[in-house]
Design a protein around this motif. Structure first.
Motif, short mmCIF file in Angstrom:
data_model
loop_
_atom_site.label_atom_id
_atom_site.label_comp_id
_atom_site.label_asym_id
_atom_site.label_seq_id
_atom_site.Cartn_x
_atom_site.Cartn_y
_atom_site.Cartn_z
N ASP A 197 0.83 -1.20 0.00
CA ASP A 197 0.00 0.00 0.00
C ASP A 197 0.87 1.26 0.00
O ASP A 197 0.60 2.21 -0.75
CB ASP A 197 -0.91 -0.01 1.23
CG ASP A 197 -1.92 1.11 1.22
OD1 ASP A 197 -2.83 1.09 0.39
OD2 ASP A 197 -1.79 2.04 2.05
N ALA A 198 1.92 1.26 0.80
CA ALA A 198 2.83 2.41 0.86
C ALA A 198 3.55 2.59 -0.47
O ALA A 198 3.76 3.72 -0.95
CB ALA A 198 3.84 2.22 1.99
N TYR A 199 3.94 1.49 -1.12
CA TYR A 199 4.63 1.55 -2.42
C TYR A 199 3.72 2.17 -3.48
O TYR A 199 4.15 3.03 -4.26
CB TYR A 199 5.03 0.13 -2.84
CG TYR A 199 5.68 0.07 -4.21
CD1 TYR A 199 7.04 0.32 -4.37
CD2 TYR A 199 4.93 -0.25 -5.35
CE1 TYR A 199 7.65 0.26 -5.61
CE2 TYR A 199 5.53 -0.30 -6.60
CZ TYR A 199 6.88 -0.05 -6.72
OH TYR A 199 7.48 -0.10 -7.97
N ILE A 200 2.45 1.75 -3.49
CA ILE A 200 1.50 2.28 -4.48
C ILE A 200 1.35 3.79 -4.31
O ILE A 200 1.40 4.55 -5.29
CB ILE A 200 0.13 1.58 -4.33
CG1 ILE A 200 0.25 0.10 -4.66
CG2 ILE A 200 -0.91 2.24 -5.25
CD1 ILE A 200 -0.97 -0.72 -4.26
N ARG A 201 1.17 4.23 -3.09
CA ARG A 201 0.98 5.67 -2.83
C ARG A 201 2.20 6.48 -3.25
O ARG A 201 2.07 7.58 -3.82
CB ARG A 201 0.65 5.89 -1.36
CG ARG A 201 -0.68 5.27 -0.96
CD ARG A 201 -1.04 5.50 0.49
NE ARG A 201 -2.22 4.69 0.83
CZ ARG A 201 -3.46 5.02 0.49
NH1 ARG A 201 -3.70 6.15 -0.16
NH2 ARG A 201 -4.48 4.23 0.82
N ALA A 202 3.38 5.96 -2.98
CA ALA A 202 4.60 6.68 -3.35
C ALA A 202 4.75 6.78 -4.87
O ALA A 202 5.14 7.83 -5.40
CB ALA A 202 5.81 5.97 -2.74
N ARG A 203 4.41 5.72 -5.57
CA ARG A 203 4.54 5.73 -7.03
C ARG A 203 3.49 6.62 -7.69
O ARG A 203 3.80 7.35 -8.63
CB ARG A 203 4.44 4.31 -7.58
CG ARG A 203 5.63 3.44 -7.25
CD ARG A 203 6.39 3.00 -8.49
NE ARG A 203 6.89 4.10 -9.30
CZ ARG A 203 7.36 3.98 -10.54
NH1 ARG A 203 7.35 2.79 -11.13
NH2 ARG A 203 7.82 5.01 -11.23
N ILE A 204 2.26 6.57 -7.22
CA ILE A 204 1.21 7.41 -7.80
C ILE A 204 1.56 8.89 -7.61
O ILE A 204 1.24 9.73 -8.47
CB ILE A 204 -0.16 7.10 -7.18
CG1 ILE A 204 -0.60 5.67 -7.56
CG2 ILE A 204 -1.21 8.11 -7.63
CD1 ILE A 204 -0.77 5.43 -9.04
N ALA A 205 2.22 9.21 -6.53
CA ALA A 205 2.61 10.60 -6.27
C ALA A 205 3.58 11.14 -7.32
O ALA A 205 3.74 12.36 -7.45
CB ALA A 205 3.23 10.72 -4.88
N GLU A 206 4.22 10.26 -8.08
CA GLU A 206 5.13 10.69 -9.14
C GLU A 206 4.38 11.25 -10.35
O GLU A 206 4.98 11.93 -11.19
CB GLU A 206 6.01 9.51 -9.58
CG GLU A 206 6.90 8.94 -8.49
CD GLU A 206 7.69 7.73 -8.98
OE1 GLU A 206 7.95 7.65 -10.20
OE2 GLU A 206 8.03 6.86 -8.15
N ILE A 207 3.11 10.95 -10.48
CA ILE A 207 2.32 11.44 -11.61
C ILE A 207 1.74 12.81 -11.25
O ILE A 207 1.11 12.95 -10.21
CB ILE A 207 1.15 10.48 -11.93
CG1 ILE A 207 1.63 9.04 -12.11
CG2 ILE A 207 0.40 10.94 -13.17
CD1 ILE A 207 0.50 8.03 -12.24
N PRO A 208 1.94 13.83 -12.09
CA PRO A 208 1.31 15.13 -11.82
C PRO A 208 -0.20 14.96 -11.65
O PRO A 208 -0.83 14.15 -12.37
CB PRO A 208 1.64 15.94 -13.08
CG PRO A 208 2.89 15.30 -13.62
CD PRO A 208 2.75 13.83 -13.32
N GLU A 209 -0.79 15.68 -10.72
CA GLU A 209 -2.21 15.49 -10.39
C GLU A 209 -3.13 15.55 -11.61
O GLU A 209 -4.05 14.75 -11.74
CB GLU A 209 -2.65 16.53 -9.36
CG GLU A 209 -2.16 16.22 -7.95
CD GLU A 209 -2.84 17.08 -6.92
OE1 GLU A 209 -4.03 17.43 -7.12
OE2 GLU A 209 -2.20 17.40 -5.90
N GLY A 210 -2.89 16.48 -12.51
CA GLY A 210 -3.75 16.62 -13.68
C GLY A 210 -3.68 15.45 -14.64
O GLY A 210 -4.53 15.31 -15.52
N GLN A 211 -2.66 14.62 -14.50
CA GLN A 211 -2.47 13.49 -15.41
C GLN A 211 -2.84 12.15 -14.77
O GLN A 211 -2.65 11.09 -15.37
CB GLN A 211 -1.01 13.45 -15.88
CG GLN A 211 -0.61 14.65 -16.71
CD GLN A 211 0.88 14.69 -16.99
OE1 GLN A 211 1.50 15.76 -17.08
NE2 GLN A 211 1.50 13.53 -17.13
#
Length: 326
Positions: A197-211
């Motif tokens: 769960d922590a890994y997923i959240r960290a990786r998704i944070a790499e995507i700019p919010e608008g994308q």
């Protein structure tokens, strides 16, 4: 009272008492239902033998293997790339269900064409839906799904932890001799799920919010989007059993062009042509959108591959999404 009358009266009282005892016994058996079935299974099993478990989807097969470890023998009905929404049980599947000590399935109408089978099996042996520990207020209820809950609970790791606890308790009920091992395996696995769960959240944070927009063949990723802050669109609805037409393709093309989406995704258990039609529609509108990769939605990958386990599948999906969108 004459001797014969006294004897007859005595016999009547005795028969009444026996009947009353019988009714009490039957009532007690009826109240215990599932516990009695589990007790029957335990009495029939050799304690030194493995628990025979039959599962439906590959996600549940992996989950039971993680919790059961060396004490279970798991038979999955559905393999990689199989769509559970459309799956029909074969005679061979029925034999596997009958031979099992315990059955685990997803529930929430995921295995839509097998619902009646699980009802019948539950009268014969312990049969558990892994979704039953999830509170209703944590389930998605999309308007277009006709009052039913979204069954794709594995795409929110926190909900899948509840499924793990349901498997643990089901195995303990059938095989109490190894309950401590099942509990220990569950604790270990829950920690691994927290790390995922922590890994997923960290990786998704790499995507700019608008994308952070995920477009796929069918709406299997609603829980994923809700849990990790991603907008999700699917060509088909929650179930692949629903039809889609030119209007659905056109609406999705309009959305992609308007939002300037640069990548959309195919799914391993849904025909590729569904999404290819959307790519072609966007191209005709002058917008180039690529297929960002293949995601695993309703089934895991092949055994022995990185996507062959639940944790491996989820990490692969997230890595594929992030690399295509960021």
């Amino acid at each position: 009272m004459r001797p014969k009358k006294r004897l007859a009266e005595f016999l009547r009282i005795g028969l009444f008492a026996l009947a009353l005892i019988g009714l009490v016994f039957l009532s007690a058996c009826g109240e215990k239902g599932g516990s009695q079935k589990s007790a029957d299974v335990r009495s029939d099993r050799d304690p030194s033998s493995k628990v025979r478990v039959t599962t439906t989807t590959t996600m549940i097969t992996d989950l039971v293997q993680q919790i059961g470890g060396e004490f279970v023998e798991v038979t999955g009905l559905m393999g990689p790339g199989v769509d559970p929404h459309l799956y029909k049980a074969t005679q061979g599947d029925m034999n596997k269900l009958k031979e099992a000590d315990v059955i685990f399935y997803n529930g929430l109408n995921l295995e839509g064409k097998m619902g009646d089978i699980f009802v019948r099996m539950s009268r014969q042996k312990p049969t558990f839906a892994v979704s039953e520990y999830i509170p209703e207020d944590q389930l998605r209820e999309p308007e277009e799904f006709e009052g039913h809950y979204d069954p794709h609970i594995w795409f929110d790791v926190r909900l899948w932890k509840k499924a793990a606890e349901r498997v643990r308790d089901g195995l303990c009920e059938v095989d109490p001799a190894h309950c401590e091992a099942y509990r220990a395996n569950t604790e270990r696995y829950l920690k691994e799920l927290d790390e995922l769960d922590a890994y997923i959240r960290a990786r998704i944070a790499e995507i700019p919010e608008g994308q952070r927009v995920l477009v796929t063949a069918h709406d299997a990723f609603g829980y994923f989007g809700r849990a990790y802050g991603v907008e999700v669109r699917g060509l088909q609805g929650i179930s692949t059993d629903t039809e889609y037409g030119l209007k659905d393709i056109q609406e999705l093309v309009d959305f992609i062009v308007e939002r300037k989406i640069k990548a959309i995704f195919v799914e391993s258990s849904v025909p590729r042509r569904f999404i290819e039609a959307v790519v072609e529609g966007a191209r005709r509108r002058g917008h180039e959108v690529k297929i960002g990769g293949e995601l695993y939605s309703d089934a895991l990958g092949e055994p022995g591959t990185p996507a062959g386990t639940y944790i491996g599948m989820f990490r692969y999906n997230v890595d594929t999404i992030v690399e295509a969108l960021k």
